[in-house]
Design a protein around this motif. Structure first.
Motif, PDB file in Angstrom:
ATOM      1  N   LEU A  97      -7.310   4.563   2.048  1.00  0.00           N
ATOM      2  CA  LEU A  97      -8.080   3.790   1.062  1.00  0.00           C
ATOM      3  C   LEU A  97      -7.766   4.256  -0.353  1.00  0.00           C
ATOM      4  O   LEU A  97      -7.593   3.445  -1.264  1.00  0.00           O
ATOM      5  CB  LEU A  97      -9.578   3.929   1.329  1.00  0.00           C
ATOM      6  CG  LEU A  97     -10.101   3.421   2.676  1.00  0.00           C
ATOM      7  CD1 LEU A  97     -11.589   3.716   2.812  1.00  0.00           C
ATOM      8  CD2 LEU A  97      -9.852   1.934   2.833  1.00  0.00           C
ATOM      9  N   GLU A  98      -7.697   5.574  -0.544  1.00  0.00           N
ATOM     10  CA  GLU A  98      -7.481   6.107  -1.882  1.00  0.00           C
ATOM     11  C   GLU A  98      -6.044   5.945  -2.319  1.00  0.00           C
ATOM     12  O   GLU A  98      -5.765   5.774  -3.496  1.00  0.00           O
ATOM     13  CB  GLU A  98      -7.882   7.598  -1.924  1.00  0.00           C
ATOM     14  CG  GLU A  98      -7.691   8.262  -3.281  1.00  0.00           C
ATOM     15  CD  GLU A  98      -8.462   7.581  -4.394  1.00  0.00           C
ATOM     16  OE1 GLU A  98      -7.959   7.578  -5.537  1.00  0.00           O
ATOM     17  OE2 GLU A  98      -9.557   7.038  -4.141  1.00  0.00           O
ATOM     18  N   GLY A  99      -5.101   6.015  -1.397  1.00  0.00           N
ATOM     19  CA  GLY A  99      -3.697   6.049  -1.735  1.00  0.00           C
ATOM     20  C   GLY A  99      -3.098   4.871  -2.500  1.00  0.00           C
ATOM     21  O   GLY A  99      -2.293   5.093  -3.387  1.00  0.00           O
ATOM     22  N   GLY A 100      -3.335   3.630  -2.295  1.00  0.00           N
ATOM     23  CA  GLY A 100      -3.994   3.166  -1.144  1.00  0.00           C
ATOM     24  C   GLY A 100      -4.357   1.709  -1.323  1.00  0.00           C
ATOM     25  O   GLY A 100      -3.911   0.958  -2.174  1.00  0.00           O
ATOM     26  N   THR A 101      -5.158   1.307  -0.380  1.00  0.00           N
ATOM     27  CA  THR A 101      -5.537  -0.103  -0.294  1.00  0.00           C
ATOM     28  C   THR A 101      -6.335  -0.559  -1.513  1.00  0.00           C
ATOM     29  O   THR A 101      -6.147  -1.669  -2.013  1.00  0.00           O
ATOM     30  CB  THR A 101      -6.360  -0.347   0.976  1.00  0.00           C
ATOM     31  OG1 THR A 101      -7.546   0.470   0.949  1.00  0.00           O
ATOM     32  CG2 THR A 101      -5.549  -0.002   2.222  1.00  0.00           C
ATOM     33  N   TRP A 102      -7.234   0.313  -1.982  1.00  0.00           N
ATOM     34  CA  TRP A 102      -8.075  -0.049  -3.132  1.00  0.00           C
ATOM     35  C   TRP A 102      -7.211  -0.247  -4.382  1.00  0.00           C
ATOM     36  O   TRP A 102      -7.366  -1.220  -5.125  1.00  0.00           O
ATOM     37  CB  TRP A 102      -9.118   1.042  -3.358  1.00  0.00           C
ATOM     38  CG  TRP A 102     -10.204   0.696  -4.317  1.00  0.00           C
ATOM     39  CD1 TRP A 102     -11.382   0.054  -4.028  1.00  0.00           C
ATOM     40  CD2 TRP A 102     -10.230   0.962  -5.723  1.00  0.00           C
ATOM     41  NE1 TRP A 102     -12.136  -0.088  -5.168  1.00  0.00           N
ATOM     42  CE2 TRP A 102     -11.456   0.459  -6.232  1.00  0.00           C
ATOM     43  CE3 TRP A 102      -9.349   1.582  -6.602  1.00  0.00           C
ATOM     44  CZ2 TRP A 102     -11.808   0.564  -7.563  1.00  0.00           C
ATOM     45  CZ3 TRP A 102      -9.702   1.676  -7.943  1.00  0.00           C
ATOM     46  CH2 TRP A 102     -10.914   1.175  -8.415  1.00  0.00           C
ATOM     47  N   ALA A 103      -6.281   0.670  -4.602  1.00  0.00           N
ATOM     48  CA  ALA A 103      -5.410   0.582  -5.777  1.00  0.00           C
ATOM     49  C   ALA A 103      -4.471  -0.620  -5.680  1.00  0.00           C
ATOM     50  O   ALA A 103      -4.219  -1.318  -6.679  1.00  0.00           O
ATOM     51  CB  ALA A 103      -4.604   1.868  -5.925  1.00  0.00           C
ATOM     52  N   VAL A 114       0.837  -1.205   0.000  1.00  0.00           N
ATOM     53  CA  VAL A 114       0.000   0.000   0.000  1.00  0.00           C
ATOM     54  C   VAL A 114       0.875   1.259   0.000  1.00  0.00           C
ATOM     55  O   VAL A 114       0.603   2.209  -0.751  1.00  0.00           O
ATOM     56  CB  VAL A 114      -0.954  -0.002   1.217  1.00  0.00           C
ATOM     57  CG1 VAL A 114      -1.758   1.293   1.267  1.00  0.00           C
ATOM     58  CG2 VAL A 114      -1.895  -1.207   1.150  1.00  0.00           C
ATOM     59  N   ALA A 115       1.916   1.272   0.824  1.00  0.00           N
ATOM     60  CA  ALA A 115       2.791   2.441   0.885  1.00  0.00           C
ATOM     61  C   ALA A 115       3.486   2.676  -0.454  1.00  0.00           C
ATOM     62  O   ALA A 115       3.588   3.824  -0.922  1.00  0.00           O
ATOM     63  CB  ALA A 115       3.831   2.263   1.995  1.00  0.00           C
ATOM     64  N   ASP A 116       3.933   1.592  -1.087  1.00  0.00           N
ATOM     65  CA  ASP A 116       4.636   1.724  -2.374  1.00  0.00           C
ATOM     66  C   ASP A 116       3.728   2.302  -3.453  1.00  0.00           C
ATOM     67  O   ASP A 116       4.128   3.198  -4.205  1.00  0.00           O
ATOM     68  CB  ASP A 116       5.187   0.365  -2.824  1.00  0.00           C
ATOM     69  CG  ASP A 116       6.385  -0.091  -1.997  1.00  0.00           C
ATOM     70  OD1 ASP A 116       6.933   0.734  -1.238  1.00  0.00           O
ATOM     71  OD2 ASP A 116       6.755  -1.282  -2.096  1.00  0.00           O
ATOM     72  N   ILE A 117       2.514   1.802  -3.527  1.00  0.00           N
ATOM     73  CA  ILE A 117       1.614   2.285  -4.588  1.00  0.00           C
ATOM     74  C   ILE A 117       1.138   3.699  -4.272  1.00  0.00           C
ATOM     75  O   ILE A 117       0.897   4.500  -5.183  1.00  0.00           O
ATOM     76  CB  ILE A 117       0.429   1.318  -4.805  1.00  0.00           C
ATOM     77  CG1 ILE A 117      -0.166   1.538  -6.199  1.00  0.00           C
ATOM     78  CG2 ILE A 117      -0.655   1.474  -3.746  1.00  0.00           C
ATOM     79  CD1 ILE A 117      -1.110   0.434  -6.649  1.00  0.00           C
ATOM     80  N   THR A 118       1.043   4.040  -2.988  1.00  0.00           N
ATOM     81  CA  THR A 118       0.667   5.404  -2.614  1.00  0.00           C
ATOM     82  C   THR A 118       1.751   6.391  -3.053  1.00  0.00           C
ATOM     83  O   THR A 118       1.451   7.450  -3.612  1.00  0.00           O
ATOM     84  CB  THR A 118       0.437   5.502  -1.100  1.00  0.00           C
ATOM     85  OG1 THR A 118      -0.616   4.605  -0.721  1.00  0.00           O
ATOM     86  CG2 THR A 118       0.049   6.920  -0.696  1.00  0.00           C
ATOM     87  N   ARG A 119       3.007   6.044  -2.810  1.00  0.00           N
ATOM     88  CA  ARG A 119       4.110   6.912  -3.252  1.00  0.00           C
ATOM     89  C   ARG A 119       4.111   7.062  -4.767  1.00  0.00           C
ATOM     90  O   ARG A 119       4.377   8.150  -5.294  1.00  0.00           O
ATOM     91  CB  ARG A 119       5.448   6.328  -2.791  1.00  0.00           C
ATOM     92  CG  ARG A 119       5.702   6.387  -1.299  1.00  0.00           C
ATOM     93  CD  ARG A 119       7.143   6.031  -0.982  1.00  0.00           C
ATOM     94  NE  ARG A 119       7.346   5.809   0.456  1.00  0.00           N
ATOM     95  CZ  ARG A 119       7.405   4.603   1.012  1.00  0.00           C
ATOM     96  NH1 ARG A 119       7.279   3.520   0.267  1.00  0.00           N
ATOM     97  NH2 ARG A 119       7.596   4.491   2.316  1.00  0.00           N
ATOM     98  N   LYS A 120       3.830   5.974  -5.464  1.00  0.00           N
ATOM     99  CA  LYS A 120       3.837   6.003  -6.926  1.00  0.00           C
ATOM    100  C   LYS A 120       2.706   6.867  -7.465  1.00  0.00           C
ATOM    101  O   LYS A 120       2.897   7.642  -8.410  1.00  0.00           O
ATOM    102  CB  LYS A 120       3.728   4.570  -7.477  1.00  0.00           C
ATOM    103  CG  LYS A 120       3.800   4.485  -8.996  1.00  0.00           C
ATOM    104  CD  LYS A 120       3.974   3.035  -9.457  1.00  0.00           C
ATOM    105  CE  LYS A 120       2.740   2.203  -9.193  1.00  0.00           C
ATOM    106  NZ  LYS A 120       2.856   0.831  -9.755  1.00  0.00           N
TER     107      LYS A 120
END
Length: 419
Positions: free
Chosen positions: A388-394, A56-62
Protein backbone atom coordinates in the motif's frame (compact mmCIF):
# COMPACT_ATOMS: atom_id res chain seq x y z
CA UNK A 1 -38.77 -14.52 14.33
CA UNK A 2 -36.23 -11.70 14.00
CA UNK A 3 -34.43 -10.67 17.22
CA UNK A 4 -35.52 -7.36 18.68
CA UNK A 5 -33.34 -4.25 18.16
CA UNK A 6 -30.57 -4.05 20.73
CA UNK A 7 -30.92 -7.73 21.60
CA UNK A 8 -28.24 -10.40 21.69
CA UNK A 9 -28.95 -11.03 17.99
CA UNK A 10 -27.84 -7.52 17.07
CA UNK A 11 -24.74 -7.73 19.24
CA UNK A 12 -23.87 -11.10 17.73
CA UNK A 13 -24.24 -9.72 14.19
CA UNK A 14 -22.14 -6.65 15.01
CA UNK A 15 -19.43 -8.86 16.49
CA UNK A 16 -19.40 -11.02 13.36
CA UNK A 17 -18.86 -7.94 11.19
CA UNK A 18 -16.04 -6.49 13.30
CA UNK A 19 -13.26 -8.60 11.83
CA UNK A 20 -11.06 -8.50 8.77
CA UNK A 21 -12.09 -12.08 8.04
CA UNK A 22 -15.65 -10.83 7.55
CA UNK A 23 -14.43 -7.94 5.42
CA UNK A 24 -12.55 -10.27 3.07
CA UNK A 25 -15.35 -12.83 2.92
CA UNK A 26 -18.11 -10.31 2.13
CA UNK A 27 -15.97 -8.38 -0.35
CA UNK A 28 -15.03 -11.68 -1.97
CA UNK A 29 -18.71 -12.43 -2.52
CA UNK A 30 -19.11 -9.21 -4.50
CA UNK A 31 -15.92 -9.85 -6.49
CA UNK A 32 -17.12 -13.32 -7.51
CA UNK A 33 -20.47 -11.82 -8.47
CA UNK A 34 -18.86 -9.08 -10.57
CA UNK A 35 -16.58 -11.61 -12.31
CA UNK A 36 -19.70 -13.58 -13.18
CA UNK A 37 -21.08 -10.46 -14.90
CA UNK A 38 -23.82 -9.93 -12.33
CA UNK A 39 -22.89 -6.41 -11.17
CA UNK A 40 -25.13 -3.63 -12.46
CA UNK A 41 -22.27 -1.16 -12.18
CA UNK A 42 -18.81 -2.62 -12.74
CA UNK A 43 -16.98 -5.24 -14.75
CA UNK A 44 -13.69 -6.89 -13.75
CA UNK A 45 -11.06 -7.01 -16.50
CA UNK A 46 -8.46 -9.43 -15.15
CA UNK A 47 -6.25 -8.98 -18.20
CA UNK A 48 -5.33 -5.51 -16.94
CA UNK A 49 -4.04 -6.73 -13.57
CA UNK A 50 -0.48 -6.84 -14.97
CA UNK A 51 -0.83 -3.19 -16.05
CA UNK A 52 -1.84 -2.20 -12.54
CA UNK A 53 0.94 -4.26 -10.97
CA UNK A 54 3.56 -2.61 -13.20
CA UNK A 55 2.30 0.86 -12.26
CA UNK A 56 2.65 -0.02 -8.59
CA UNK A 57 6.03 -1.74 -8.98
CA UNK A 58 7.43 1.16 -11.01
CA UNK A 59 6.41 3.82 -8.51
CA UNK A 60 7.63 1.67 -5.62
CA UNK A 61 11.09 1.43 -7.20
CA UNK A 62 11.09 5.17 -7.81
CA UNK A 63 10.06 6.07 -4.27
CA UNK A 64 12.16 3.45 -2.48
CA UNK A 65 15.11 2.61 -4.77
CA UNK A 66 16.98 0.82 -1.96
CA UNK A 67 14.03 -1.48 -1.32
CA UNK A 68 13.44 -0.40 2.28
CA UNK A 69 9.69 0.21 2.11
CA UNK A 70 8.06 1.52 5.31
CA UNK A 71 4.58 0.68 6.51
CA UNK A 72 1.54 2.50 5.19
CA UNK A 73 0.86 4.87 8.07
CA UNK A 74 -0.24 8.33 9.07
CA UNK A 75 3.36 8.81 10.18
CA UNK A 76 4.44 9.01 6.53
CA UNK A 77 2.28 12.13 6.20
CA UNK A 78 3.74 13.45 9.45
CA UNK A 79 7.15 13.26 7.76
CA UNK A 80 6.00 15.50 4.89
CA UNK A 81 8.51 18.02 3.61
CA UNK A 82 11.42 16.03 5.02
CA UNK A 83 10.70 17.17 8.59
CA UNK A 84 11.19 14.64 11.41
CA UNK A 85 8.14 15.55 13.48
CA UNK A 86 8.50 12.43 15.65
CA UNK A 87 11.83 13.83 16.81
CA UNK A 88 10.17 17.20 17.36
CA UNK A 89 7.52 15.56 19.55
CA UNK A 90 10.24 13.76 21.53
CA UNK A 91 12.05 17.06 22.04
CA UNK A 92 8.88 18.74 23.29
CA UNK A 93 8.17 15.86 25.69
CA UNK A 94 11.69 15.85 27.08
CA UNK A 95 13.25 12.82 28.79
CA UNK A 96 10.27 10.55 29.54
CA UNK A 97 9.80 6.76 29.83
CA UNK A 98 8.94 4.82 26.67
CA UNK A 99 5.39 4.28 27.91
CA UNK A 100 4.77 8.04 28.23
CA UNK A 101 6.18 8.63 24.76
CA UNK A 102 3.95 5.84 23.46
CA UNK A 103 0.86 7.38 25.04
CA UNK A 104 1.57 10.78 23.46
CA UNK A 105 2.13 9.19 20.06
CA UNK A 106 -1.08 7.16 20.34
CA UNK A 107 -3.04 10.30 21.30
CA UNK A 108 -1.59 12.20 18.33
CA UNK A 109 -2.23 9.30 15.95
CA UNK A 110 -5.87 9.02 17.02
CA UNK A 111 -6.80 12.64 16.33
CA UNK A 112 -4.64 12.85 13.21
CA UNK A 113 -6.26 9.79 11.63
CA UNK A 114 -9.79 10.84 12.58
CA UNK A 115 -9.09 14.19 10.91
CA UNK A 116 -7.79 12.45 7.78
CA UNK A 117 -10.49 12.21 5.15
CA UNK A 118 -10.64 13.80 1.71
CA UNK A 119 -9.59 17.44 2.01
CA UNK A 120 -10.89 18.59 -1.37
CA UNK A 121 -8.69 20.07 -4.09
CA UNK A 122 -8.90 23.72 -2.93
CA UNK A 123 -7.54 23.43 0.63
CA UNK A 124 -3.91 23.92 1.66
CA UNK A 125 -1.93 24.38 4.86
CA UNK A 126 1.13 26.60 5.21
CA UNK A 127 3.41 25.39 8.00
CA UNK A 128 4.44 28.46 10.02
CA UNK A 129 7.85 27.14 11.11
CA UNK A 130 9.06 26.07 7.66
CA UNK A 131 6.93 28.12 5.27
CA UNK A 132 6.22 24.94 3.31
CA UNK A 133 2.77 24.48 1.78
CA UNK A 134 1.04 21.12 2.07
CA UNK A 135 -2.23 19.85 0.60
CA UNK A 136 -4.44 16.78 0.88
CA UNK A 137 -3.40 14.06 3.35
CA UNK A 138 0.05 15.53 4.00
CA UNK A 139 -1.49 18.92 4.78
CA UNK A 140 -4.04 17.37 7.12
CA UNK A 141 -1.29 15.42 8.86
CA UNK A 142 0.99 18.42 9.36
CA UNK A 143 -1.91 20.62 10.49
CA UNK A 144 -3.06 18.00 12.99
CA UNK A 145 0.47 17.69 14.37
CA UNK A 146 0.68 21.42 15.08
CA UNK A 147 -2.86 21.50 16.50
CA UNK A 148 -1.83 18.68 18.87
CA UNK A 149 1.45 20.30 19.98
CA UNK A 150 -0.41 23.58 20.53
CA UNK A 151 -2.69 21.80 23.02
CA UNK A 152 -5.91 22.14 21.00
CA UNK A 153 -7.15 18.72 22.13
CA UNK A 154 -6.09 18.95 25.80
CA UNK A 155 -8.15 20.46 28.61
CA UNK A 156 -5.03 20.95 30.77
CA UNK A 157 -2.83 23.90 29.81
CA UNK A 158 0.01 22.41 31.83
CA UNK A 159 -0.17 19.21 29.75
CA UNK A 160 -0.71 20.31 26.15
CA UNK A 161 0.81 17.15 24.61
CA UNK A 162 -2.19 14.96 25.26
CA UNK A 163 -5.71 14.36 23.99
CA UNK A 164 -8.35 14.03 26.70
CA UNK A 165 -12.12 13.65 26.90
CA UNK A 166 -12.80 17.17 28.17
CA UNK A 167 -10.56 18.70 25.51
CA UNK A 168 -12.39 16.92 22.72
CA UNK A 169 -15.88 17.52 24.12
CA UNK A 170 -15.14 21.24 24.23
CA UNK A 171 -13.62 21.40 20.74
CA UNK A 172 -15.44 23.97 18.63
CA UNK A 173 -15.63 23.73 14.87
CA UNK A 174 -14.36 27.32 14.64
CA UNK A 175 -11.23 26.53 16.68
CA UNK A 176 -10.55 23.44 14.57
CA UNK A 177 -11.10 25.43 11.39
CA UNK A 178 -8.70 28.12 12.59
CA UNK A 179 -6.02 25.53 13.38
CA UNK A 180 -6.41 24.15 9.87
CA UNK A 181 -6.30 27.65 8.30
CA UNK A 182 -9.81 27.25 6.87
CA UNK A 183 -11.19 30.42 5.28
CA UNK A 184 -13.68 31.28 2.56
CA UNK A 185 -10.89 31.06 -0.01
CA UNK A 186 -9.35 27.97 1.64
CA UNK A 187 -12.29 25.59 2.25
CA UNK A 188 -11.79 22.15 3.81
CA UNK A 189 -14.36 19.49 2.90
CA UNK A 190 -16.25 18.10 5.89
CA UNK A 191 -14.76 20.36 8.59
CA UNK A 192 -17.96 20.19 10.64
CA UNK A 193 -18.08 16.37 10.29
CA UNK A 194 -14.51 16.11 11.53
CA UNK A 195 -15.23 18.28 14.57
CA UNK A 196 -18.37 16.27 15.35
CA UNK A 197 -16.39 13.03 15.14
CA UNK A 198 -13.81 14.28 17.66
CA UNK A 199 -16.50 15.58 20.02
CA UNK A 200 -18.25 12.22 19.85
CA UNK A 201 -14.96 10.51 20.68
CA UNK A 202 -14.70 12.81 23.71
CA UNK A 203 -18.21 11.82 24.79
CA UNK A 204 -17.43 8.12 24.36
CA UNK A 205 -14.23 8.49 26.38
CA UNK A 206 -16.07 10.31 29.15
CA UNK A 207 -18.74 7.61 29.33
CA UNK A 208 -16.22 4.72 29.32
CA UNK A 209 -13.34 5.69 31.61
CA UNK A 210 -12.59 2.02 32.29
CA UNK A 211 -11.52 1.69 28.63
CA UNK A 212 -9.91 5.07 28.11
CA UNK A 213 -7.79 5.46 31.21
CA UNK A 214 -9.75 6.37 34.33
CA UNK A 215 -9.66 9.83 35.90
CA UNK A 216 -8.40 11.61 32.76
CA UNK A 217 -9.73 9.52 29.85
CA UNK A 218 -7.43 9.63 26.82
CA UNK A 219 -7.34 7.71 23.51
CA UNK A 220 -4.06 6.22 24.72
CA UNK A 221 -6.06 4.42 27.39
CA UNK A 222 -6.65 1.87 24.60
CA UNK A 223 -2.88 1.37 24.45
CA UNK A 224 -2.84 0.32 28.10
CA UNK A 225 -6.02 -1.75 27.65
CA UNK A 226 -4.45 -3.78 24.84
CA UNK A 227 -1.21 -4.36 26.73
CA UNK A 228 -2.90 -5.24 30.01
CA UNK A 229 -6.64 -5.92 29.55
CA UNK A 230 -7.33 -6.66 33.22
CA UNK A 231 -5.71 -5.65 36.55
CA UNK A 232 -4.58 -9.22 37.24
CA UNK A 233 -3.17 -9.75 33.72
CA UNK A 234 0.54 -8.95 33.35
CA UNK A 235 1.47 -6.34 30.75
CA UNK A 236 2.39 -7.98 27.45
CA UNK A 237 5.06 -6.83 25.01
CA UNK A 238 3.63 -8.86 22.14
CA UNK A 239 0.30 -8.14 20.41
CA UNK A 240 -1.28 -8.76 17.00
CA UNK A 241 -2.44 -6.10 14.57
CA UNK A 242 -5.95 -7.50 14.85
CA UNK A 243 -5.80 -7.10 18.66
CA UNK A 244 -5.37 -3.37 18.06
CA UNK A 245 -8.15 -3.22 15.46
CA UNK A 246 -10.55 -5.22 17.64
CA UNK A 247 -10.00 -2.90 20.59
CA UNK A 248 -10.58 0.15 18.40
CA UNK A 249 -13.80 -1.31 16.95
CA UNK A 250 -15.11 -2.26 20.39
CA UNK A 251 -14.13 1.01 22.07
CA UNK A 252 -15.04 3.48 19.34
CA UNK A 253 -18.14 1.96 17.75
CA UNK A 254 -20.33 4.73 19.18
CA UNK A 255 -18.46 7.67 17.66
CA UNK A 256 -19.42 7.28 14.03
CA UNK A 257 -22.15 9.76 13.04
CA UNK A 258 -23.45 7.42 10.37
CA UNK A 259 -27.01 6.15 10.81
CA UNK A 260 -25.83 2.61 10.08
CA UNK A 261 -26.94 0.31 12.86
CA UNK A 262 -28.18 -3.21 13.47
CA UNK A 263 -30.94 -2.73 15.98
CA UNK A 264 -29.47 -0.26 18.45
CA UNK A 265 -25.84 -1.26 17.76
CA UNK A 266 -23.94 1.33 15.67
CA UNK A 267 -21.95 -0.24 12.83
CA UNK A 268 -19.91 2.66 11.45
CA UNK A 269 -18.28 1.87 8.11
CA UNK A 270 -20.58 -1.04 7.19
CA UNK A 271 -23.09 -0.75 4.37
CA UNK A 272 -26.06 -2.63 2.95
CA UNK A 273 -25.91 -4.63 -0.28
CA UNK A 274 -28.82 -6.85 -1.29
CA UNK A 275 -26.60 -9.53 -2.88
CA UNK A 276 -24.38 -10.20 0.16
CA UNK A 277 -25.24 -13.18 2.30
CA UNK A 278 -24.45 -13.82 5.96
CA UNK A 279 -25.75 -15.33 9.17
CA UNK A 280 -28.67 -13.82 11.09
CA UNK A 281 -28.90 -10.05 11.25
CA UNK A 282 -25.51 -9.68 9.57
CA UNK A 283 -27.12 -10.77 6.29
CA UNK A 284 -26.88 -8.05 3.64
CA UNK A 285 -24.09 -6.07 5.33
CA UNK A 286 -20.62 -5.36 3.92
CA UNK A 287 -18.05 -4.21 6.53
CA UNK A 288 -15.04 -2.06 5.61
CA UNK A 289 -13.93 -0.23 8.81
CA UNK A 290 -11.65 1.95 6.70
CA UNK A 291 -10.76 4.62 9.25
CA UNK A 292 -10.44 2.04 12.04
CA UNK A 293 -7.99 0.04 9.91
CA UNK A 294 -6.14 3.21 8.87
CA UNK A 295 -5.84 3.99 12.57
CA UNK A 296 -4.57 0.46 13.23
CA UNK A 297 -1.95 0.70 10.47
CA UNK A 298 -0.90 4.07 11.90
CA UNK A 299 -0.57 2.73 15.45
CA UNK A 300 1.78 -0.12 14.51
CA UNK A 301 4.87 2.09 14.68
CA UNK A 302 3.97 3.94 17.92
CA UNK A 303 3.48 0.54 19.58
CA UNK A 304 6.81 -0.66 18.20
CA UNK A 305 8.62 2.56 19.16
CA UNK A 306 7.48 2.10 22.74
CA UNK A 307 8.89 -1.43 22.88
CA UNK A 308 5.87 -3.54 21.89
CA UNK A 309 6.22 -6.17 19.17
CA UNK A 310 3.24 -6.27 16.78
CA UNK A 311 2.63 -9.50 14.85
CA UNK A 312 0.11 -10.56 12.21
CA UNK A 313 0.15 -7.55 9.92
CA UNK A 314 -1.22 -9.74 7.12
CA UNK A 315 -4.60 -9.88 8.87
CA UNK A 316 -5.37 -6.27 7.92
CA UNK A 317 -6.97 -5.53 4.55
CA UNK A 318 -6.34 -2.89 1.94
CA UNK A 319 -8.05 0.43 2.62
CA UNK A 320 -11.14 0.96 0.44
CA UNK A 321 -10.61 4.60 -0.42
CA UNK A 322 -10.45 6.54 -3.65
CA UNK A 323 -6.69 6.24 -4.27
CA UNK A 324 -6.64 2.43 -4.17
CA UNK A 325 -10.02 2.22 -5.88
CA UNK A 326 -8.98 4.85 -8.40
CA UNK A 327 -5.89 2.85 -9.33
CA UNK A 328 -8.11 -0.07 -10.35
CA UNK A 329 -10.43 2.10 -12.45
CA UNK A 330 -7.61 4.08 -14.05
CA UNK A 331 -5.65 0.96 -15.06
CA UNK A 332 -8.74 -0.78 -16.46
CA UNK A 333 -8.95 -3.59 -13.92
CA UNK A 334 -12.38 -2.22 -13.06
CA UNK A 335 -14.65 -0.61 -15.65
CA UNK A 336 -17.90 1.24 -15.26
CA UNK A 337 -20.73 -0.22 -17.29
CA UNK A 338 -22.02 3.32 -17.81
CA UNK A 339 -19.42 6.08 -17.98
CA UNK A 340 -22.11 8.61 -17.09
CA UNK A 341 -21.79 7.35 -13.50
CA UNK A 342 -18.48 9.21 -13.26
CA UNK A 343 -20.32 12.52 -13.72
CA UNK A 344 -22.76 11.97 -10.85
CA UNK A 345 -22.26 12.55 -7.13
CA UNK A 346 -22.82 9.50 -4.95
CA UNK A 347 -23.33 8.78 -1.26
CA UNK A 348 -21.16 6.23 0.60
CA UNK A 349 -24.12 3.86 0.96
CA UNK A 350 -25.06 3.82 -2.74
CA UNK A 351 -24.72 0.39 -4.31
CA UNK A 352 -22.08 1.50 -6.83
CA UNK A 353 -19.82 2.90 -4.09
CA UNK A 354 -20.27 -0.15 -1.86
CA UNK A 355 -19.33 -2.41 -4.77
CA UNK A 356 -16.37 -0.24 -5.82
CA UNK A 357 -14.97 -0.33 -2.30
CA UNK A 358 -15.61 -4.08 -1.88
CA UNK A 359 -13.93 -4.93 -5.18
CA UNK A 360 -11.02 -2.70 -4.20
CA UNK A 361 -10.45 -4.66 -0.97
CA UNK A 362 -10.67 -8.04 -2.70
CA UNK A 363 -8.58 -7.13 -5.75
CA UNK A 364 -5.82 -5.47 -3.72
CA UNK A 365 -4.99 -8.84 -2.15
CA UNK A 366 -4.55 -10.27 -5.67
CA UNK A 367 -2.66 -7.23 -6.91
CA UNK A 368 -0.21 -7.48 -3.98
CA UNK A 369 0.82 -10.97 -5.15
CA UNK A 370 1.63 -9.66 -8.64
CA UNK A 371 3.54 -6.65 -7.32
CA UNK A 372 5.73 -8.85 -5.13
CA UNK A 373 6.56 -11.03 -8.13
CA UNK A 374 7.72 -7.99 -10.13
CA UNK A 375 9.84 -6.72 -7.22
CA UNK A 376 11.17 -10.20 -6.35
CA UNK A 377 10.00 -9.88 -2.75
CA UNK A 378 7.99 -12.25 -0.58
CA UNK A 379 5.12 -11.49 1.79
CA UNK A 380 7.47 -11.41 4.77
CA UNK A 381 9.64 -8.66 3.25
CA UNK A 382 6.71 -6.89 1.61
CA UNK A 383 3.49 -7.30 3.60
CA UNK A 384 0.33 -5.67 2.33
CA UNK A 385 1.10 -2.62 4.49
CA UNK A 386 4.24 -2.04 2.39
CA UNK A 387 2.47 -2.75 -0.91
CA UNK A 388 0.00 0.00 0.00
CA UNK A 389 2.75 2.44 0.94
CA UNK A 390 5.10 1.57 -1.90
CA UNK A 391 2.67 1.44 -3.57
CA UNK A 392 -0.91 1.35 -4.56
CA UNK A 393 -1.85 4.59 -2.80
CA UNK A 394 0.92 6.56 -4.50
CA UNK A 395 0.17 5.02 -7.91
CA UNK A 396 -3.51 5.86 -7.49
CA UNK A 397 -2.64 9.45 -6.67
CA UNK A 398 -0.26 9.76 -9.64
CA UNK A 399 -2.81 8.33 -12.07
CA UNK A 400 -5.50 10.65 -10.72
CA UNK A 401 -3.16 13.60 -11.30
CA UNK A 402 -2.40 12.39 -14.81
CA UNK A 403 -6.04 11.88 -15.80
CA UNK A 404 -8.08 14.39 -13.77
CA UNK A 405 -5.78 16.87 -12.09
CA UNK A 406 -5.80 14.80 -8.91
CA UNK A 407 -9.55 14.32 -8.59
CA UNK A 408 -10.93 10.83 -7.83
CA UNK A 409 -12.63 8.90 -10.66
CA UNK A 410 -15.96 8.84 -8.83
CA UNK A 411 -17.47 11.70 -6.86
CA UNK A 412 -18.62 10.79 -3.35
CA UNK A 413 -20.31 13.29 -1.04
CA UNK A 414 -18.13 13.09 2.06
CA UNK A 415 -18.94 14.10 5.64
CA UNK A 416 -15.27 13.75 6.52
CA UNK A 417 -15.65 10.35 8.22
CA UNK A 418 -15.46 7.76 5.39
CA UNK A 419 -13.32 9.11 2.54
Amino acid sequence: MQPLPGSAGAEEAASALRSTRAIRERCGQLLARARAGESRWLTVEDGFMETAAREVADITRKRYPKGHIPLHSRWRHLEAGGVDRKAELERLLGPVPNAVLGEAMVDLTFVSVLLDAGAGHEWKYVEPATGQTFTRSEGLGVASFHAFTAGLFSSDRKRPLQVDAAGLRGLSTDHLASAFQVRDNNPLVGIEGRAVLLRRLGEEMQERPEVFGGEVPRPSGIYAQILSPAPDVPRTADVTAHDILSQILLSCSGIWPSSNAIGSVPMGDCWRHEAVRGEGLSDGWVPFHKLSQWLTYSLLEPFAWSGVKVRGLEALTALPEYRNGGLLLDTGVLRLRDQAAARETWKPGDELIVEWRALTVALMDELAVEVRKLLHLDEHRMPLACVLEGGTWAAGRELAQRHRGGLPPLKVASDGTVF
